[in-house]
Design a protein around this motif. Structure first.
Motif, PDB file in Angstrom:
ATOM      1  N   ALA A 104       0.835  -1.211   0.000  1.00 15.64           N
ATOM      2  CA  ALA A 104       0.000   0.000   0.000  1.00 15.64           C
ATOM      3  C   ALA A 104       0.865   1.254   0.000  1.00 15.64           C
ATOM      4  N   ARG A 105       1.849   1.255  -0.847  1.00 19.77           N
ATOM      5  CA  ARG A 105       2.720   2.429  -0.948  1.00 19.77           C
ATOM      6  C   ARG A 105       1.876   3.688  -1.161  1.00 19.77           C
ATOM      7  N   GLY A 106       2.107   4.695  -0.358  1.00 25.86           N
ATOM      8  CA  GLY A 106       1.408   5.961  -0.479  1.00 25.86           C
ATOM      9  C   GLY A 106       0.230   6.113   0.457  1.00 25.86           C
ATOM     10  N   VAL A 107      -0.351   4.985   0.899  1.00 28.36           N
ATOM     11  CA  VAL A 107      -1.537   5.069   1.751  1.00 28.36           C
ATOM     12  C   VAL A 107      -1.203   5.638   3.128  1.00 28.36           C
ATOM     13  N   HIS A 108      -0.053   5.265   3.663  1.00 23.87           N
ATOM     14  CA  HIS A 108       0.285   5.632   5.039  1.00 23.87           C
ATOM     15  C   HIS A 108       1.312   6.757   5.145  1.00 23.87           C
ATOM     16  N   ASP A 109       1.695   7.327   4.029  1.00 25.23           N
ATOM     17  CA  ASP A 109       2.758   8.331   4.060  1.00 25.23           C
ATOM     18  C   ASP A 109       2.412   9.499   4.982  1.00 25.23           C
ATOM     19  N   ALA A 110       1.232  10.082   4.790  1.00 21.32           N
ATOM     20  CA  ALA A 110       0.861  11.271   5.564  1.00 21.32           C
ATOM     21  C   ALA A 110       0.763  10.953   7.048  1.00 21.32           C
ATOM     22  N   SER A 111       0.055   9.881   7.392  1.00 20.40           N
ATOM     23  CA  SER A 111      -0.143   9.552   8.800  1.00 20.40           C
ATOM     24  C   SER A 111       1.168   9.192   9.495  1.00 20.40           C
ATOM     25  N   THR A 112       1.972   8.354   8.842  1.00 24.45           N
ATOM     26  CA  THR A 112       3.216   7.909   9.471  1.00 24.45           C
ATOM     27  C   THR A 112       4.201   9.059   9.604  1.00 24.45           C
ATOM     28  N   ALA A 113       4.253   9.920   8.580  1.00 21.74           N
ATOM     29  CA  ALA A 113       5.145  11.074   8.656  1.00 21.74           C
ATOM     30  C   ALA A 113       4.709  12.029   9.762  1.00 21.74           C
ATOM     31  N   GLU A 114       3.400  12.212   9.919  1.00 22.94           N
ATOM     32  CA  GLU A 114       2.898  13.045  11.017  1.00 22.94           C
ATOM     33  C   GLU A 114       3.330  12.494  12.368  1.00 22.94           C
ATOM     34  N   LEU A 115       3.210  11.171  12.524  1.00 30.18           N
ATOM     35  CA  LEU A 115       3.581  10.578  13.810  1.00 30.18           C
ATOM     36  C   LEU A 115       5.082  10.675  14.039  1.00 30.18           C
ATOM     37  N   ALA A 116       5.879  10.461  12.999  1.00 25.88           N
ATOM     38  CA  ALA A 116       7.329  10.591  13.157  1.00 25.88           C
ATOM     39  C   ALA A 116       7.692  11.982  13.662  1.00 25.88           C
ATOM     40  N   LEU A 117       7.078  13.009  13.065  1.00 26.32           N
ATOM     41  CA  LEU A 117       7.337  14.375  13.506  1.00 26.32           C
ATOM     42  C   LEU A 117       6.853  14.580  14.941  1.00 26.32           C
TER      43      LEU A 117
END
Length: 313
Positions: free
Chosen positions: A92-105
């Protein structure tokens, strides 16, 4: 026999599905919606546990595509020998980019600015003043520079960093700068104030963050893991954080779920979140768009996207 497509969403919840296939709704229930032998495209339910998610696979004798709703496919790989030759495994490349990047930050900022300590102080009605590190002027090393790693850097840009270094399997150039090969990791680690793990779990990355890796991190550095728990050697990390030399923020752990009484829960300088990187309101709309696009490709006989493995190849 029919050509069934198993989906973890009901068809009226996904816009743009093509007519023709027989759609079966299955989200990990004990009973199957139909004979698994008739399934040609299986969309793996999300966050139902690996045992449930792979349970129908051995009976799916007509299967041609397995589509996960996760970026990582490590939970499916052990079942590949049970599948017919030529089955495509797509992530699911692209599906979790926004959420995971938000959590990393979030994990970076929370750890540097001492948010867990402030929350404990609030619980005790204590006013805990003090000087805390800022993210500004820090150097960040992103280990694993796929779509999630790039999304993390996108969100770091406004924070006035000193620099960002990127590491992936192979060297390449991007619009933001060079991506270094993993062979250069040991020389990049000592300069990083924050090390973010966003790499898939593979034979190469399992246990990548071992005692030597941690020893090369600079004093006061922060390790952030939004990848997979097994990328980090838990015992080596515990030994390092107990010295107070580095800190860590972990959305994933090994073991997982982290059991009660495990020393990571109370290890000094460690912030733990329960693998929630992708579990946000951003998941469903992106997952449904991906599924509609992939099912249309499948029905039209077009090449599938996000292919990770071809079974039997």
């Amino acid at each position: 026999m029919s050509d069934d497509i198993w989906l973890p969403f009901r068809t009226d919840e996904i816009e743009g599905l093509p007519e023709g296939p027989t759609y079966r709704y299955w989200d990990g229930a004990e009973e199957y919606p139909a004979d698994p032998a008739d399934c040609v495209l299986y969309v793996v339910p999300y966050m139902k546990g690996a045992e449930t998610e792979v349970r129908p696979l051995p009976a799916m004798r007509s299967l041609r595509v397995v589509q996960t709703l996760t970026a990582g496919v490590d939970h499916i790989l052990p079942s590949l020998p049970l599948l017919p030759d030529g089955v495509l495994l797509c992530n699911a490349r692209g599906v979790h980019d926004a959420s995971t990047a938000e959590l990393a930050l979030t994990l970076i900022l929370s750890s540097l600015r001492g948010i867990p300590d402030f929350v404990r102080g609030q619980d005790r009605e204590e006013w805990r003043e003090g000087f805390r590190p800022a993210l500004a002027d820090r150097s960040v090393l992103i280990v694993g520079y796929g779509s999630v790693g790039a999304a993390i850097e996108d969100r770091l840009v406004p924070f006035e960093l000193a620099r960002v270094a990127r590491v992936a399997r192979r060297e390449r150039d991007t619009a933001r700068g060079v991506v270094h090969p993993i062979s250069r990791l040991s020389e990049l680690l000592p300069d990083a104030d924050v090390v973010v793990l966003a790499t898939p779990l593979t034979g190469t990355t399992k246990g990548l963050v071992n005692a030597d890796f941690l020893a090369r991190m600079k004093d006061g550095a922060l390790l952030v893991n939004v990848a997979r728990g097994a990328v980090v050697d838990t015992q080596a990390l515990l030994a390092e954080v107990k010295t107070g030399r580095i800190t860590a923020a972990l959305d994933v752990t090994a073991p997982e779920p982290l059991p009660a009484g495990h020393p990571l829960w109370h290890a000094p300088g460690v912030l733990v979140t329960p693998h929630v990187g992708g579990a946000t309101s951003a998941f469903e709309p992106r997952a449904k768009r991906l599924l509609a696009a992939q099912v249309n490709r499948f029905v039209l006989g077009e090449p599938m996207e996000n292919v990770m493995v071809n079974s039997g190849a």
